[in-house]
Motif scaffolding. Sequence first.
Motif, short mmCIF file in Angstrom:
data_model
loop_
_atom_site.label_atom_id
_atom_site.label_comp_id
_atom_site.label_asym_id
_atom_site.label_seq_id
_atom_site.Cartn_x
_atom_site.Cartn_y
_atom_site.Cartn_z
N PHE A 1 1.76 1.85 11.66
CA PHE A 1 1.83 3.11 10.91
C PHE A 1 1.61 2.88 9.42
CE2 PHE A 1 4.26 6.25 8.48
CZ PHE A 1 3.74 7.44 8.98
N PHE A 2 2.34 1.94 8.84
CA PHE A 2 2.27 1.76 7.38
C PHE A 2 0.97 1.11 6.94
CE2 PHE A 2 6.92 2.12 8.00
CZ PHE A 2 7.08 3.31 7.31
N ALA A 3 0.32 0.39 7.85
CA ALA A 3 -0.98 -0.22 7.51
C ALA A 3 -1.99 0.86 7.13
CB ALA A 3 -1.48 -1.04 8.69
N LYS A 4 -1.80 2.06 7.68
CA LYS A 4 -2.72 3.17 7.36
C LYS A 4 -2.52 3.67 5.93
CE LYS A 4 -2.59 4.64 12.16
NZ LYS A 4 -1.48 5.06 13.03
N PHE A 5 -1.42 3.27 5.31
CA PHE A 5 -1.14 3.75 3.95
C PHE A 5 -1.15 2.60 2.96
CE2 PHE A 5 0.66 6.73 6.93
CZ PHE A 5 0.18 7.93 6.46
N GLY A 6 -2.15 1.75 3.10
CA GLY A 6 -2.39 0.76 2.06
C GLY A 6 -1.55 -0.49 2.11
N GLN A 7 -0.93 -0.80 3.27
CA GLN A 7 -0.19 -2.06 3.35
C GLN A 7 -0.86 -2.95 4.40
OE1 GLN A 7 3.83 -2.27 2.54
NE2 GLN A 7 4.07 -0.18 1.86
N PHE B 1 6.42 2.79 0.97
CA PHE B 1 5.66 3.99 1.34
C PHE B 1 6.37 5.27 0.88
CE2 PHE B 1 5.20 7.43 4.49
CZ PHE B 1 3.87 7.77 4.24
N ARG B 2 7.67 5.34 1.18
CA ARG B 2 8.41 6.57 0.83
C ARG B 2 8.45 6.79 -0.68
NH1 ARG B 2 12.80 4.14 4.69
NH2 ARG B 2 12.14 4.97 6.70
N TYR B 3 8.58 5.71 -1.46
CA TYR B 3 8.70 5.83 -2.92
C TYR B 3 7.34 5.87 -3.59
CZ TYR B 3 13.38 3.91 -1.78
OH TYR B 3 14.61 3.66 -1.24
N GLY B 4 6.26 5.59 -2.82
CA GLY B 4 4.92 5.56 -3.39
C GLY B 4 4.05 6.67 -2.81
N PRO B 5 3.15 6.32 -1.87
CA PRO B 5 2.23 7.33 -1.33
C PRO B 5 2.96 8.51 -0.67
CG PRO B 5 1.62 5.12 -0.58
CD PRO B 5 2.90 4.97 -1.32
N GLY B 6 4.17 8.27 -0.16
CA GLY B 6 4.89 9.33 0.55
C GLY B 6 5.88 10.09 -0.31
N LEU B 7 5.86 9.84 -1.62
CA LEU B 7 6.91 10.39 -2.50
C LEU B 7 7.04 11.91 -2.43
CD1 LEU B 7 9.08 9.57 -4.57
CD2 LEU B 7 7.37 9.80 -6.36
N GLU B 8 5.90 12.61 -2.39
CA GLU B 8 5.96 14.07 -2.36
C GLU B 8 6.75 14.57 -1.14
OE1 GLU B 8 5.31 16.80 -4.32
OE2 GLU B 8 5.27 15.13 -5.73
#
Lengths: 202, 202
Positions: free
Chosen positions: B171-177, B109-116
């Motif tokens: 939490f992370f399920a909301k971001f594509g996992q 998540f941090r390195y992908g959707p959350g990178l910004e």
Amino acid sequence: MKLYSSIGPNPRVILTLLKEGNIDIPIQEVDLLGGENRREPYTSINPGGQLPALELDSGLVIAEVLAVGQYLDATHGAGLFGEGEQLAETLMWYQRVQLEIIEPMANSFRYGPGLETFKDRMHCIPEAAPGLAEKAKGGLKWLDGLIAGREWIIPDRYSFVDLYAYCLIDFFAKFGQPLDGAPNVEALLARVGQRPAAQATA
Amino acid sequence: MKLYSSIGPNPRVILTLLKEGNIDIPIQEVDLLGGENRREPYTSINPGGQLPALELDSGLVIAEVLAVGQYLDATHGAGLFGEGEQLAETLMWYQRVQLEIIEPMANSFRYGPGLETFKDRMHCIPEAAPGLAEKAKGGLKWLDGLIAGREWIIPDRYSFVDLYAYCLIDFFAKFGQPLDGAPNVEALLARVGQRPAAQATA
């Protein structure tokens, strides 16, 4: 109680803890290089397939170096974890060192120089190896700043965290992950390495 | 005693544990989105810059969700860690879930959707994001097989590991996992989500 052990840095953590605490328990060797740990009957003992694992008299098997270490320490009074606030402090520093340094360092090794050995044993991400080595280096610098002027990672007491950091970093340093840029960590680990318990398991 | 908390899955683990144990302590909110946790004075309180952190009456600050959780549990008798063999068993399952599922999921998540959000807060490895998501998926399947027929991750008792897995994966399920391929885990997490403590922090 029986300890399943093998070559490798994580088993060494527990073997060193046994020496530190003068703890004498039966040890059964598992042939890691021959893959005995990835086959039955061992995978029924520890479905993680890793070493070390501790079989208790109740039949419960405890795996993961943190859990094995804490249990042996608490039951034999080795004093490397402590109780109450000290236990919490030990868990905190263990997590910091594990997540910021050891896990990226270990995975950089498994996905890089160790890929041939590990590719059939776990999900490997070869493209992450260089980035993980960089991350571990950043973690080492961060720890280096935090421990400036201290004898041990947790102020004023030698703990499981020092022993764990020593055994793991000492192992991975042999595979191209040097300690440059972290002189305080280097000096601290050298102090651990001079302890009789660490020398007995070298 | 004072808890530093914020939005996010790790603070939620501790807030849910407080509810489970009917524990009432002062809570100070830190503005995570505004980056208050990466500036002084917070970075002197917790040099990791993360939430949650627990300031004890002695002045010692405990960070890292495992350490904060274990300390609150032990001092307030919430019964989510246990003692002796149960504590070791809890630490073991926590490590398994953390290393095989949560860390790869969180870093993906941090390195992908959350990178910004994360690129200026930590060392990010964008090229590792897809591989880490795959690794987490493999970890979920592995756990799914191990817990077949069980109500909770540790047989016969609801523990910190269930609560931790729930808050992080939810939490992370909301971001594509998503949890496809892990129906036992999905059902177990749904059981945690139905508990009043989890609903109170949703």
